[in-house]
Design an enzyme around this catalytic site. Structure first.
Site, PDB file in Angstrom:
ATOM      1  N   GLY A  70       0.812  -1.207   0.000  1.00  0.00           N
ATOM      2  CA  GLY A  70       0.000   0.000   0.000  1.00  0.00           C
ATOM      3  C   GLY A  70       0.847   1.260   0.000  1.00  0.00           C
ATOM      4  O   GLY A  70       2.062   1.209  -0.230  1.00  0.00           O
ATOM      5  N   ASP A 106      -8.543  -2.340  -0.312  1.00  0.00           N
ATOM      6  CA  ASP A 106      -9.372  -1.141  -0.165  1.00  0.00           C
ATOM      7  C   ASP A 106      -9.693  -0.439  -1.475  1.00  0.00           C
ATOM      8  O   ASP A 106     -10.622   0.351  -1.539  1.00  0.00           O
ATOM      9  CB  ASP A 106      -8.669  -0.131   0.761  1.00  0.00           C
ATOM     10  CG  ASP A 106      -8.411  -0.697   2.144  1.00  0.00           C
ATOM     11  OD1 ASP A 106      -9.125  -1.651   2.529  1.00  0.00           O
ATOM     12  OD2 ASP A 106      -7.499  -0.215   2.836  1.00  0.00           O
ATOM     13  N   ARG A 132     -35.728  -9.083   9.906  1.00  0.00           N
ATOM     14  CA  ARG A 132     -34.664  -8.519  10.730  1.00  0.00           C
ATOM     15  C   ARG A 132     -33.801  -7.576   9.909  1.00  0.00           C
ATOM     16  O   ARG A 132     -33.721  -7.678   8.686  1.00  0.00           O
ATOM     17  CB  ARG A 132     -33.813  -9.666  11.284  1.00  0.00           C
ATOM     18  CG  ARG A 132     -32.665  -9.267  12.165  1.00  0.00           C
ATOM     19  CD  ARG A 132     -32.003 -10.506  12.749  1.00  0.00           C
ATOM     20  NE  ARG A 132     -32.847 -11.124  13.766  1.00  0.00           N
ATOM     21  CZ  ARG A 132     -32.699 -12.363  14.206  1.00  0.00           C
ATOM     22  NH1 ARG A 132     -31.765 -13.151  13.683  1.00  0.00           N
ATOM     23  NH2 ARG A 132     -33.496 -12.839  15.139  1.00  0.00           N
ATOM     24  N   GLY A 180     -11.911  -0.805   4.530  1.00  0.00           N
ATOM     25  CA  GLY A 180     -11.705   0.233   3.535  1.00  0.00           C
ATOM     26  C   GLY A 180     -11.021   1.473   4.058  1.00  0.00           C
ATOM     27  O   GLY A 180     -10.750   2.404   3.297  1.00  0.00           O
ATOM     28  N   ARG A 181     -10.762   1.555   5.372  1.00  0.00           N
ATOM     29  CA  ARG A 181     -10.141   2.738   5.969  1.00  0.00           C
ATOM     30  C   ARG A 181     -10.861   4.010   5.529  1.00  0.00           C
ATOM     31  O   ARG A 181     -12.032   4.203   5.814  1.00  0.00           O
ATOM     32  CB  ARG A 181      -8.650   2.789   5.630  1.00  0.00           C
ATOM     33  CG  ARG A 181      -7.853   1.649   6.254  1.00  0.00           C
ATOM     34  CD  ARG A 181      -6.374   1.906   6.164  1.00  0.00           C
ATOM     35  NE  ARG A 181      -5.923   2.136   4.800  1.00  0.00           N
ATOM     36  CZ  ARG A 181      -4.706   2.570   4.471  1.00  0.00           C
ATOM     37  NH1 ARG A 181      -3.823   2.834   5.415  1.00  0.00           N
ATOM     38  NH2 ARG A 181      -4.355   2.732   3.214  1.00  0.00           N
ATOM     39  N   ARG A 241     -29.046  -6.746  14.059  1.00  0.00           N
ATOM     40  CA  ARG A 241     -27.803  -7.455  14.367  1.00  0.00           C
ATOM     41  C   ARG A 241     -26.649  -6.832  13.589  1.00  0.00           C
ATOM     42  O   ARG A 241     -26.841  -6.322  12.486  1.00  0.00           O
ATOM     43  CB  ARG A 241     -27.915  -8.939  14.003  1.00  0.00           C
ATOM     44  CG  ARG A 241     -29.035  -9.665  14.734  1.00  0.00           C
ATOM     45  CD  ARG A 241     -28.752  -9.822  16.206  1.00  0.00           C
ATOM     46  NE  ARG A 241     -29.871 -10.396  16.930  1.00  0.00           N
ATOM     47  CZ  ARG A 241     -30.096 -11.692  17.074  1.00  0.00           C
ATOM     48  NH1 ARG A 241     -29.283 -12.571  16.482  1.00  0.00           N
ATOM     49  NH2 ARG A 241     -31.121 -12.135  17.773  1.00  0.00           N
ATOM     50  N   ARG A 287     -10.072 -10.290   3.458  1.00  0.00           N
ATOM     51  CA  ARG A 287      -8.715 -10.438   2.913  1.00  0.00           C
ATOM     52  C   ARG A 287      -8.408 -11.857   2.464  1.00  0.00           C
ATOM     53  O   ARG A 287      -7.509 -12.074   1.656  1.00  0.00           O
ATOM     54  CB  ARG A 287      -7.672 -10.068   3.976  1.00  0.00           C
ATOM     55  CG  ARG A 287      -7.589  -8.617   4.344  1.00  0.00           C
ATOM     56  CD  ARG A 287      -6.338  -8.408   5.187  1.00  0.00           C
ATOM     57  NE  ARG A 287      -6.273  -7.076   5.722  1.00  0.00           N
ATOM     58  CZ  ARG A 287      -5.817  -6.021   5.051  1.00  0.00           C
ATOM     59  NH1 ARG A 287      -5.410  -6.182   3.804  1.00  0.00           N
ATOM     60  NH2 ARG A 287      -5.776  -4.840   5.609  1.00  0.00           N
ATOM     61  N   GLN A 291     -22.887 -20.725 -17.681  1.00  0.00           N
ATOM     62  CA  GLN A 291     -23.991 -19.780 -17.816  1.00  0.00           C
ATOM     63  C   GLN A 291     -24.774 -19.608 -16.530  1.00  0.00           C
ATOM     64  O   GLN A 291     -25.576 -18.685 -16.424  1.00  0.00           O
ATOM     65  CB  GLN A 291     -24.962 -20.239 -18.915  1.00  0.00           C
ATOM     66  CG  GLN A 291     -24.456 -20.008 -20.326  1.00  0.00           C
ATOM     67  CD  GLN A 291     -25.520 -20.337 -21.358  1.00  0.00           C
ATOM     68  OE1 GLN A 291     -26.171 -21.366 -21.293  1.00  0.00           O
ATOM     69  NE2 GLN A 291     -25.682 -19.453 -22.330  1.00  0.00           N
TER      70      GLN A 291
END
Length: 744
Positions: A107, A155, A190, A198-199, A281, A290, A653
């Site tokens: 990164g 990210d 629910r 993703g920071r 939830r 990851r 398909q």
């Protein structure tokens, strides 16, 4: 000019699916150029520690790793490398192994550290000479450190590349998780709050929400206005009233409000429970995003940038600026590394400063467009409630393709939101002629996004003769003002037929547009058709299983894939799986080709190889069929290896559409509705087909269709992916030394 003595490759920072594919490409490209390549294990920590942390890699050392998640050479953050003393030791270790060129996969922090190391290189070597740790003669052989960066980050937050290594795979994990949550949420009526990584980048959250059909999304680049809690709850409450049994809210881990306060997933849950008075939830996906097997895209994209990284290093000079190798519009690109780092950091700076308009602009126009599209799709009901004056019909034509249902859902909802009456036609032109036309309301397409197949049904019928009059009558009977055809080659043919019969049939003088949906990726005007990415992933998953079954014995597998006369699926699956040979109709097959392939196969198995994978496009050659090729290989192998065939068939398909196909189906459907709306408002009747060219949505007049296709073989005259064939061949099998080759 000093010739390169060695290339080092390391992975640093967080791991990302596809790193192994990039590593494989770097190693094999370097070795094919006669350049030794070294893996630096555990990132910068290994560079500082040296010794056994820096080891040469052979061709076979990177065999069989493309399907593996993470990175086989490890990754770690190193505080020591951030000090000059640490970088001094790292320089000594590199020179000890004859390394003066680096591929860094990581990164922005990892790439910034690498550039600091590069700029200090001369002074570091000078210090090593002064302290007697390095001779002047040795230092003179390494006057500079060449550097290339590849972005390994789930990210997708880096400037200079459309996609970072691992982002597509992470999106697959998120989408699969949302799909699974929807079913259990619906069972209990629910709400689920899903937190994704993703920071400072909302890409995974936004695209995961689009692909998963979520109801609400919170991203750092565009925080909600004050009072968002009330609006969110009102939206979800309206959805329940309209018949929805489940609600999904996606929260980016870096989400915040307009004052810069973090919006946590737990806070969202509490708001929902208190104000809606129902169970909610939280699911924090965490590092599952990851892990796991990389997607087909992450395999072939990482392969291409790894290949290009070595090419760039071998041409580097002392004056060369470090480059970032990325992908833009399905093409390899090179841009100055630190410029890309600086532009990337501007987004975080804009968010920190509260300049959210600037942050969205830096993410690009397509990001903003998808955010606006999501907001329209996620509403409980269309925002336009006035009487509907325009009537748009949707139908499928050609074979089924994953993503067709996603396109219908988006088109129906966006059309209703624009104030149109949306009509759906079942079973293509057969259904139109038979009168199987009905109005479609907002909730009728709820849940269609992740569904495979074609809920409306489809047919390959291309109207001709008396059919044309019947189609004209149907258009008149149902007062159809605009027509959206979602499908493949037959759909394009049908639209072109209506376009050319306008003088004879007045009802054909309405706006018409074709949206490309075909797993074969054989349609003009678009580099990728809806469904092709899903089919490619299905093929690669099948190939993974085939390879696992084959390595236990010495075996050659010949795998036949779909595509008709277009070799896209064959070539790209070969690139993503490491197949040794791919047979395409575009390149043909000759007896000399087969003879040479058999000879290479025999050499490999005699040297200890256990598996050979060959992929054949279904129409590659009418005489050299899959059965014939298998028989030739079996006969000439003389018992050295056995041969098996696998015809993947219609599994290509089927299945739920991939995140890419869902997102692009949504994007194209939105543009189609806009096109039809503008035409109807102007009172014009353009006929067109839409697609992606160089990463942008393009709309072509249907009159251009004959000039853009090879009518004999039903494929585009220009196929961008064919230029990748030499790379696939270069990385597939070692020509100069078959010693100890064990697997692909």
């Amino acid at each position: 000019m000093t010739q390169p003595t060695g290339i080092g490759v390391l992975t640093s920072g967080g791991d990302a699916q596809g790193m192994n594919a990039a590593l494989r490409a770097v190693v094999r490209t370097a070795l094919s150029r006669g350049v030794p390549v070294y893996a630096i294990y555990e990132g910068y920590r290994g560079m500082v520690e040296g010794g056994n942390r820096i080891r040469p890699l052979s061709w076979d050392d990177v065999g069989g790793i493309m399907h593996r998640g993470g990175t086989i050479i490890g990754t770690a953050r190193s505080r020591t490398f951030r000090t000059r003393e640490g970088r001094l030791q790292a320089a000594a270790n590199l020179i000890e192994h004859g390394i003066n060129r680096l591929v860094v996969i990581g990164g922005d922090g990892s790439l910034t550290g690498a550039d600091t190391f590069r700029r200090e290189w001369s002074s570091l070597l000078a210090e090593l000479v002064e302290t007697g740790k390095l001779s002047r003669e040795t230092a003179a052989r390494y006057p500079f450190l060449a550097l290339v960066g590849l972005v390994g980050s789930i990210d997708n937050d880096f400037y200079g590349t459309d996609m970072t290594i691992g982002a597509d795979s992470a999106l697959h994990r998120i989408t699969a998780a949302i799909d699974a949550l929807v079913s259990t949420a619906a069972s209990h009526q629910r709400t689920f709050v899903v937190e994704v990584m993703g920071r400072h980048c909302g890409y995974l959250a936004l695209m995961g929400a689009v692909a998963g059909g979520a109801d609400y999304v919170l991203i750092p680049e565009n925080p909600p206005e004050p009072g968002w809690e009330d609006r969110m709850c009102a939206l979800l409450r309206a959805g329940r009233a309209a018949g929805r049994r489940e609600s999904i809210v996606v929260v980016a881990e870096g989400a915040r409000d307009r004052e810069g306060n973090p919006i946590t997933s737990d806070y969202v849950r509490r708001v929902l429970e208190e104000r809606l008075e129902e169970d909610a939830r939280v699911t924090i996906l965490g590092h599952v995003q990851r892990g796991g097997t990389p997607s087909a895209f992450d395999r072939w994209m990482s392969t291409l940038v790894g290949y290009a990284a070595v090419e760039e290093l071998l041409s580097a000079t002392p004056d060369s600026e470090p480059q970032l190798i990325g992908m833009r519009y399905n093409r390899i690109t090179r841009q100055p590394l630190m410029h890309c780092v600086e532009q990337t950091q501007q987004v975080s700076a804009a968010i920190a400063a509260g300049d959210y308009q600037r942050a969205m602009e830096l993410r690009g126009g397509s990001f903003t467009e998808m955010f606006q599209t999501f907001q329209a799709l996620a509403s409980a009901l269309p925002s336009v409630t006035r009487p509907r004056r325009r009537r748009i019909a949707l139908l499928h034509a050609g074979g089924p393709a994953p993503g067709m249902n996603t396109a219908v859902r988006a088109a129906v909802r966006l059309g209703l939101d624009q104030g149109h009456t949306m009509l759906v036609v079942r079973n293509g032109f057969d259904g139109l002629i038979a009168g199987h036309v009905s109005e479609c309301e907002w909730q009728m397409v709820d849940g269609w996004g992740p569904m495979g197949g074609a809920e409306l049904g489809t047919s390959r019928r291309v109207p001709s003769g008396d059919d044309l009059a019947a189609v004209a009558h149907a258009l008149t009977r149902h007062s159809i003002d605009g027509l959206l055809i979602i499908g493949g080659w037959n759909g394009y043919q049908a639209a072109h037929r209506l376009y050319h019969e306008r003088d004879a049939h007045e009802p054909f003088n309405i706006p018409i547009i074709c949206l490309p949906a075909s797993i074969n990726n054989d349609l003009p005007g678009s580099e990728l058709s809806i469904g092709a990415d899903t089919a490619l992933n299905a093929i690669v998953e099948a190939l993974d299983r085939i390879k696992q079954s084959a390595v236990a014995v010495r075996r050659t597998f010949v795998v036949e894939v779909m595509g008709r006369y277009c070799g896209y699926l064959a070539l790209m699956s070969g690139l993503a799986s490491g197949a040794e040979r791919v047979y395409l109709h575009e390149e043909g097959i000759t007896l000399d080709d087969l003879r040479a392939d058999i000879q290479e196969m025999i050499k490999g198995f005699r040297a200890g190889k256990r598996l050979s994978l060959v992929i054949r496009n279904e129409y590659a050659n009418r005489l050299y069929t899959t059965d014939v090729i298998c028989a030739l290989f079996e006969e000439e192998g003389k018992g050295l290896f056995d041969v098996r065939r696998a015809v993947l068939g219609h599994l290509q398909q089927g299945g739920s559409p991939s995140p890419y196909d869902r997102i692009q189906a949504t994007r194209l459907a939105a543009r189609c509705i806009r096109f039809l709306t503008e035409e109807m408002e102007r009172g014009t009747a353009a006929a067109a087909f839409i697609g992606f060219i160089n990463g942008r949505v393009r709309i072509f007049d249907l009159g251009e269709l004959p000039h853009m296709v090879d009518a004999v073989y039903r494929r585009p005259r220009e196929q961008w992916w064919l230029q990748l064939a030499p790379i696939a061949r270069a990385l597939a099998q070692q020509k100069h030394d078959m010693h100890d080759m064990r697997e692909l």
